[in-house]
Design an enzyme around this catalytic site. Structure first.
Site, mmCIF file in Angstrom:
data_model
loop_
_atom_site.group_PDB
_atom_site.id
_atom_site.type_symbol
_atom_site.label_atom_id
_atom_site.label_comp_id
_atom_site.label_asym_id
_atom_site.label_seq_id
_atom_site.Cartn_x
_atom_site.Cartn_y
_atom_site.Cartn_z
ATOM 1 N N GLU A 192 -20.234 11.809 18.804
ATOM 2 C CA GLU A 192 -19.267 11.406 17.770
ATOM 3 C C GLU A 192 -19.772 10.203 16.994
ATOM 4 O O GLU A 192 -18.992 9.477 16.375
ATOM 5 C CB GLU A 192 -17.900 11.118 18.426
ATOM 6 C CG GLU A 192 -17.307 12.362 19.067
ATOM 7 C CD GLU A 192 -15.893 12.176 19.587
ATOM 8 O OE1 GLU A 192 -15.370 11.047 19.544
ATOM 9 O OE2 GLU A 192 -15.303 13.169 20.037
ATOM 10 N N ASP A 218 -10.335 6.941 26.157
ATOM 11 C CA ASP A 218 -10.098 8.333 26.524
ATOM 12 C C ASP A 218 -10.880 8.554 27.805
ATOM 13 O O ASP A 218 -12.111 8.636 27.783
ATOM 14 C CB ASP A 218 -10.566 9.286 25.412
ATOM 15 C CG ASP A 218 -10.283 10.749 25.780
ATOM 16 O OD1 ASP A 218 -9.727 10.998 26.879
ATOM 17 O OD2 ASP A 218 -10.624 11.646 24.970
ATOM 18 N N LYS A 312 -4.929 18.704 18.189
ATOM 19 C CA LYS A 312 -6.188 19.250 17.677
ATOM 20 C C LYS A 312 -5.845 20.668 17.234
ATOM 21 O O LYS A 312 -5.634 21.550 18.081
ATOM 22 C CB LYS A 312 -7.248 19.284 18.778
ATOM 23 C CG LYS A 312 -7.746 17.909 19.228
ATOM 24 C CD LYS A 312 -8.603 18.051 20.472
ATOM 25 C CE LYS A 312 -9.259 16.740 20.870
ATOM 26 N NZ LYS A 312 -9.795 16.807 22.256
ATOM 27 N N ARG A 341 -12.752 16.784 16.598
ATOM 28 C CA ARG A 341 -13.413 17.239 17.817
ATOM 29 C C ARG A 341 -14.789 16.600 17.877
ATOM 30 O O ARG A 341 -15.278 16.076 16.883
ATOM 31 C CB ARG A 341 -13.567 18.777 17.841
ATOM 32 C CG ARG A 341 -12.309 19.582 17.664
ATOM 33 C CD ARG A 341 -11.271 19.406 18.733
ATOM 34 N NE ARG A 341 -11.697 19.532 20.109
ATOM 35 C CZ ARG A 341 -11.267 20.465 20.960
ATOM 36 N NH1 ARG A 341 -10.434 21.410 20.542
ATOM 37 N NH2 ARG A 341 -11.650 20.478 22.239
ATOM 38 N N SER A 342 -15.429 16.714 19.036
ATOM 39 C CA SER A 342 -16.745 16.057 19.142
ATOM 40 C C SER A 342 -17.810 16.757 18.293
ATOM 41 O O SER A 342 -18.731 16.118 17.800
ATOM 42 C CB SER A 342 -17.171 15.959 20.596
ATOM 43 O OG SER A 342 -17.088 17.216 21.218
ATOM 44 N N LYS A 363 -7.170 10.025 14.966
ATOM 45 C CA LYS A 363 -8.296 9.700 15.840
ATOM 46 C C LYS A 363 -9.563 10.377 15.330
ATOM 47 O O LYS A 363 -9.590 11.598 15.144
ATOM 48 C CB LYS A 363 -7.980 10.169 17.262
ATOM 49 C CG LYS A 363 -9.021 9.759 18.283
ATOM 50 C CD LYS A 363 -8.694 10.376 19.634
ATOM 51 C CE LYS A 363 -9.768 10.069 20.633
ATOM 52 N NZ LYS A 363 -9.854 11.073 21.698
HETATM 53 P P1 PGA Z 1 -13.862 17.437 22.560
HETATM 54 O O1 PGA Z 1 -13.176 16.159 23.192
HETATM 55 O O2 PGA Z 1 -15.306 17.312 22.977
HETATM 56 O O3 PGA Z 1 -13.214 18.587 23.272
HETATM 57 O O4 PGA Z 1 -13.667 17.457 21.112
HETATM 58 C C1 PGA Z 1 -12.678 15.090 22.504
HETATM 59 C C2 PGA Z 1 -11.578 14.461 23.296
HETATM 60 O O5 PGA Z 1 -11.513 14.678 24.532
HETATM 61 O O6 PGA Z 1 -10.735 13.774 22.751
HETATM 62 ZN ZN ZN Z 2 -9.494 13.535 24.763
#
Ligand code: PGA
Ligand code: ZN
Length: 387
Positions: A192, A218, A312, A341-342, A363
């Site tokens: 990220e 987190d 999300k 998302r990441s 976020k």
């Molecule tokens: P993700 O996680 O990799 O599933 O997008 C982000 C998060 O846990 O907030």
């Molecule tokens: Zn999370």
């Protein structure tokens, strides 16, 4: 009125160089496209990104083409027509990208912004939650790293531009701290675009103490929960559910944490509730716990597990259902946090959805073109509001 005359889709790469879907539509008011992001530390209860595979979802859309053109779409609720045709045949990423493209067409047809199609009366801007240092599944460090996934900056101001600048400046300043405190620091960033480090969570929080913004974490605790224990690696030790509650409680007290996401495994509704009871003025946030799902949120409400929820859209896929989840949260005084998302694309519709659904927080990573595109879109919305 929007009529979808043709739908096509293709695979594109996200910020992690993994495949994701881009949906294109041709309509009576022009051509539009939208893409979906990809998660890595996914919740067990998230909707599947694709029904069988990305390629098969593309095929399903192609084969459904004749049906879409029979419907006229005039408002947000008419997304139901699309869901009636493809629901159960494509995954959440495909549905989300498709519906997003249709919303863009609706906005064009109505000479509106996308957020206005959802909620023309929207006024309140969200507070930013910015990821500045990362560990866990999002970090590429081979050896030691924080077991927690994200360390977050939450400026108090709702002025988006000001908050964005504050986060960028502070994140940049962290490079010096990390160079000084972490002998293995190599200046590299994670999925990220947050700093990677070999420090552990307490050492990171010691650095963040000097920030003049609220601090969040987190934990993404499901990612290191195995055989009923939390398996820490930095330093190596295990914590039972009770010990985890004790540890997180101490961190909240010692570091005055404002925001705590997924501090327990995704089944632990009761531990979330115990923590919330102890710290009602912090945000106890469900992400993997609730996965933007109405049923899971209802359970969290019944058990008094959370006072904030991550939204999300592609954890669910249906924007109609995302709206229902937001409404349910609002009715129960649960703060709404729209989240990237990441693995991201430069798609910006998340900003419009967050503002349209009147999210309390937004976020997102702080830097990198995929994250900045979303933040810039929020700033643009803010600017137009003030005009
Ligand atoms: P993700 O996680 O990799 O599933 O997008 C982000 C998060 O846990 O907030
Ligand atoms: Zn999370």
């Amino acid at each position: 009125m929007v009529v979808v005359k043709e739908v096509s889709a293709k695979a594109i790469f996200d910020s992690r160089r993994e495949k994701t879907i881009l949906v294109k539509i041709k309509t009576n008011v022009g051509s539009f496209s939208a893409s979906a992001p990809n998660g890595k530390s996914k919740g067990k209860y998230e909707a599947k990104s694709y029904m069988h595979s990305l390629e098969k979802d593309i095929d399903v859309l192609k084969k459904s083409n004749d049906y879409f053109s029979q419907d006229e779409i005039d408002k947000f609720e008419d997304l139901r027509r699309i869901e009636d045709i493809v629901e159960g045949h494509v995954g959440a990423n495909t549905l989300f990208a498709f519906e997003s493209a249709v919303l863009k067409a609706l906005a064009k047809e109505k000479k509106m912004q996308v957020w206005q199609v959802l909620n023309p009366g929207a006024k309140k801007l969200p507070r930013l939650v910015g990821n500045c240092i990362g560990g866990g599944k999002h970090s590429h460090v081979e050896g030691k790293k924080p077991d927690f996934q994200e360390f977050l900056l939450v400026p108090k101001t709702k002025k988006i531009k000001e908050a964005f600048e504050m986060n960028k400046k502070f994140k940049k300043s962290l490079e010096l701290d990390l160079k000084e405190k972490d002998s293995e620091f190599d200046g590299k960033k994670n999925d990220e675009d947050a700093w990677q480090t070999s420090l552990n969570e307490k050492e990171v929080l010691d650095i963040l103490k000097r920030a003049r913004v609220d601090i969040g974490i987190d934990v993404a605790a499901s990612s290191f929960y195995k055989r009923k224990k939390y398996l820490y690696e930095n330093p190596v030790l295990t914590r039972t559910e009770e010990e985890q509650l004790f540890y997180i409680s101490n961190l909240i007290k010692n570091y005055d944490l404002f925001y705590i996401e997924d501090p327990f495994n995704e089944e632990s509704f009761d531990s979330f509730a115990k923590l919330l009871k102890k710290f009602p003025s912090s945000l106890i946030v469900g992400d993997d716990l609730t996965v933007t799902n109405e049923k899971r949120l209802n359970k969290a409400i019944e058990e008094k597990s959370i006072n904030a929820i991550i939204i999300k859209p592609n954890q669910n896929g249906s924007l109609l259902k995302v709206k229902k989840v937001c409404e349910l949260a609002k009715k129960n005084n649960i703060k709404i946090i729209f989240s990237h998302r990441s693995g991201e694309t430069t798609e910006t519709i998340l900003a419009d959805l967050a503002f349209g659904f009147q999210a309390d927080f937004f976020k997102c990573g702080i830097t990198g073109k995929e994250r900045e595109a979303k933040l810039k879109r929020l700033i643009e919305i803010e600017k137009k509001l003030n005009r």
